[in-house]
Design an enzyme around this catalytic site. Structure first.
Site, PDB file in Angstrom:
ATOM      1  N   THR A   1      70.433  37.196  14.049  1.00 10.85           N
ATOM      2  CA  THR A   1      70.033  37.203  15.455  1.00 10.85           C
ATOM      3  C   THR A   1      69.742  38.602  15.996  1.00 10.85           C
ATOM      4  O   THR A   1      69.106  38.743  17.033  1.00 10.85           O
ATOM      5  CB  THR A   1      71.137  36.546  16.310  1.00 10.85           C
ATOM      6  OG1 THR A   1      72.411  37.006  15.834  1.00 10.85           O
ATOM      7  CG2 THR A   1      71.092  35.036  16.211  1.00 10.85           C
ATOM      8  N   GLU A   2      70.252  39.636  15.311  1.00  9.71           N
ATOM      9  CA  GLU A   2      69.964  41.023  15.707  1.00  9.71           C
ATOM     10  C   GLU A   2      70.048  41.911  14.480  1.00  9.71           C
ATOM     11  O   GLU A   2      71.057  41.912  13.792  1.00  9.71           O
ATOM     12  CB  GLU A   2      70.987  41.547  16.742  1.00  9.71           C
ATOM     13  CG  GLU A   2      70.897  40.951  18.119  1.00  9.71           C
ATOM     14  CD  GLU A   2      71.869  41.626  19.097  1.00  9.71           C
ATOM     15  OE1 GLU A   2      72.088  42.849  18.995  1.00  9.71           O
ATOM     16  OE2 GLU A   2      72.417  40.916  19.959  1.00  9.71           O
ATOM     17  N   ASN A   3      68.978  42.655  14.216  1.00 11.63           N
ATOM     18  CA  ASN A   3      69.004  43.678  13.171  1.00 11.63           C
ATOM     19  C   ASN A   3      67.877  44.656  13.448  1.00 11.63           C
ATOM     20  O   ASN A   3      66.723  44.262  13.584  1.00 11.63           O
ATOM     21  CB  ASN A   3      68.838  43.040  11.783  1.00 11.63           C
ATOM     22  CG  ASN A   3      68.751  44.072  10.674  1.00 11.63           C
ATOM     23  OD1 ASN A   3      67.723  44.200  10.013  1.00 11.63           O
ATOM     24  ND2 ASN A   3      69.811  44.830  10.457  1.00 11.63           N
TER      25      ASN A   3
END
EC number: 3.2.1.21
Length: 526
Positions: free
Chosen positions: A369-371
């Site tokens: 979901t976040e990188n």
């Protein structure tokens, strides 16, 4: 496999008090001097509230499958309390956003909470310190399912609750800025976990059969690697690093309770302080059963890795989450660190984290979901080769994890554009698109990484070494064109500003000189 990008409401929308939106804890926090770098605020942020159509064109340009964004609770429920007031203009804004995404064949993945709690709930009840948040949030979630659930099939209850608890209620670096050492973070997390479970059950009982969607949570965690892999104490310390971070939230959701190591360490420290009970709250037998299994997928945010070793802290009357863990974090000076001082590029840590999740929690369905990576430079950098290297490294480790049998089904790069980075203001830039915050129109310009990521999406990964090297070259060529455009626009903006200031000044001076000359003329002739 889904490829996408993400952002959050407070960081991008702006329009903090427009069209009936109520204040959030971040509005209140940033309006106090000394809380944020250069006292910057998200009052206007990227003006995303007014630029939805333009920004969806950027998504279309990137060829993404999905867009992860968050709903601002106080934009649709100004006081946070459903029975008091609903804001139809806020609901309409998110309806328009969702419809516009779907018209462009982009799947909306929606987070219900990316940190912007309604300020009224903080003032009245103390926010996440108070058990009443569970029902207020559940009302809000059900309103979202009712209004948007016919079209949104991927819901995230909380984005990075670790930061909400630890930075909001322990260190006070984030809104609401409370320093409730030793207890605050554990109490907030306890209520967030219970809230998540209640929302999952609400969806499961009321909406699932009709809407056929999924509800998960997004947990952000670094990887902890033992300094000496042959040392049992270092291996245990690295395990604690993960359990006090990811396990704090994932363990109750997948196994029904906090990690044993957390219960043992916090319990022991609490006893040493002479407290009657542990500072880590407990779940009842019924609560454990109720919470276990409440995630249809696990969202994972991941940015970096640390080396970890055992470190005992001297006995203190005031303990904290950080001293409870009894560990120290180290970095390798050879690791690249292009942006934030905490964010080192260590791709191999990602594969290890994903495999840890597979073995610990029964190989759940995972969406990244976040990188992503930031840059912290004063001059404009559109040729972001370090972001390209970061993306290549981390995405390649996801591919290795897939080959290991990890059930990862999507990747969300962070983030679509440069935005307000919490207590760091606008000093850190995570975006694929550069935003010129000095220009009142907040124009967006593509960095080289836009072209590179687009090619990864089109090829669904990496075809071969030579092809990938060509991508890099072509991407670097695109940024010089974008830079010329930005320079021209900046010059025009500068000229406009000069014109706006200079013309009235010159005009005023001319009138004054004319008056003086006229006075002299009249005096001479009288």
């Amino acid at each position: 496999f889904l490829w996408g990008v993400g952002s959050s409401a407070y960081q991008t929308e702006g329009a903090w008090d427009k069209d009936g939106k109520g204040p959030s804890i971040w509005d209140a926090f940033t309006h106090k001097k000394g809380k944020v770098f250069r006292n910057e605020t998200g009052d206007s942020a990227c003006d995303g509230y007014y630029k939805v159509k333009d920004d969806i064109q950027l998504l279309k340009e990137m060829k993404v499958n999905h867009y992860l964004f968050s709903i601002s609770w106080p934009r649709i429920m100004p006081t946070g309390i459903k029975t008091e007031q609903l804001n139809e203009k806020g609901i309409q804004f998110y309806n328009d956003t969702i419809n516009s995404l779907l018209e462009n064949n982009i799947i909306p993945i929606v987070s219900l909470y990316h940190w912007d709690l309604p300020q009224v709930l903080q003032e009245k009840y103390g926010g996440w310190q108070n058990i009443s948040m569970i029902n207020y949030f559940n009302d809000y979630a059900n309103l979202c399912f009712e209004k948007f659930g016919d079209r949104v099939k991927h819901w995230i209850t909380f984005s990075n609750p670790w930061a909400v608890a630890e930075k909001g209620y322990e260190t006070g670096e984030h809104a609401p800025g409370l320093k409730l050492g030793g207890c605050g973070a554990y109490q907030a997390a306890h209520h967030i976990i219970k809230t998540h479970a209640k929302v999952w059950h609400s969806y499961n009982n009321t909406w699932r059969s009709e809407q056929q969607g999924m509800v998960g949570i997004s947990l952000t965690s670094g990887w902890g690697e033992p300094v000496d892999p042959h040392s049992q104490t270092d291996r245990d310390a690295a395990e604690r690093y993960i359990q006090f971070n990811l396990g704090w939230f994932a363990n109750p959701i997948y196994k029904g309770d906090y990690p044993e190591v957390m219960k043992n360490y916090v319990g022991r420290k609490s006893a040493q302080q002479g407290l009657g009970k542990s500072r880590l709250p407990t779940f009842s037998v019924q609560e454990k059963t109720y919470i276990k299994g409440t995630s249809d997928f696990l969202g994972i945010g991941h940015f970096t890795t640390r080396y970890v070793l055992q470190k005992s802290f001297p006995f203190l009357q005031t303990s904290s989450y950080h001293t409870d863990r009894e560990l120290a974090e180290l970095v390798d000076p050879k690791w690249p660190a292009p942006g934030a001082k905490w964010l080192y590029s260590v791709p191999w840590g990602f594969r290890r984290l994903l495999n840890f999740i597979k073995t610990q929690y029964g190989n759940p369905l995972i969406y990244v979901t976040e990188n992503g990576v930031s840059e912290k430079v004063q001059c404009t950098q559109l040729c972001d080769e370090w972001r390209i290297e970061y993306l290549k490294g981390y995405i390649n480790e996801i591919l290795k994890a897939l080959n290991d049998g990890v059930n990862v089904k999507g990747y969300t790069a962070w983030s679509l554009m440069d935005k307000f980075e919490w207590n760091n203001g606008f000093s850190e830039r995570f975006g694929f698109y550069h935003v010129d915050f000095k220009n009142k129109n907040k124009p967006r310009y593509p960095k080289a990484s836009v072209d590179y990521y687009k090619k990864i999406i089109t090829a669904n990964g990496f075809p071969n070494q030579r092809e990938v090297e060509n991508w890099y070259q072509r991407s670097m060529d695109t940024c010089s064109t974008a830079y010329q455009l930005l320079t021209t626009d900046s010059l025009i903006t500068h000229m406009e500003m000069v014109t706006e200031i200079a013309l009235p000044t010159v005009f005023t001076l001319c009138i004054l000189i004319s008056i003086v000359l006229l006075i002299f003329y009249l005096r001479n002739h009288s």
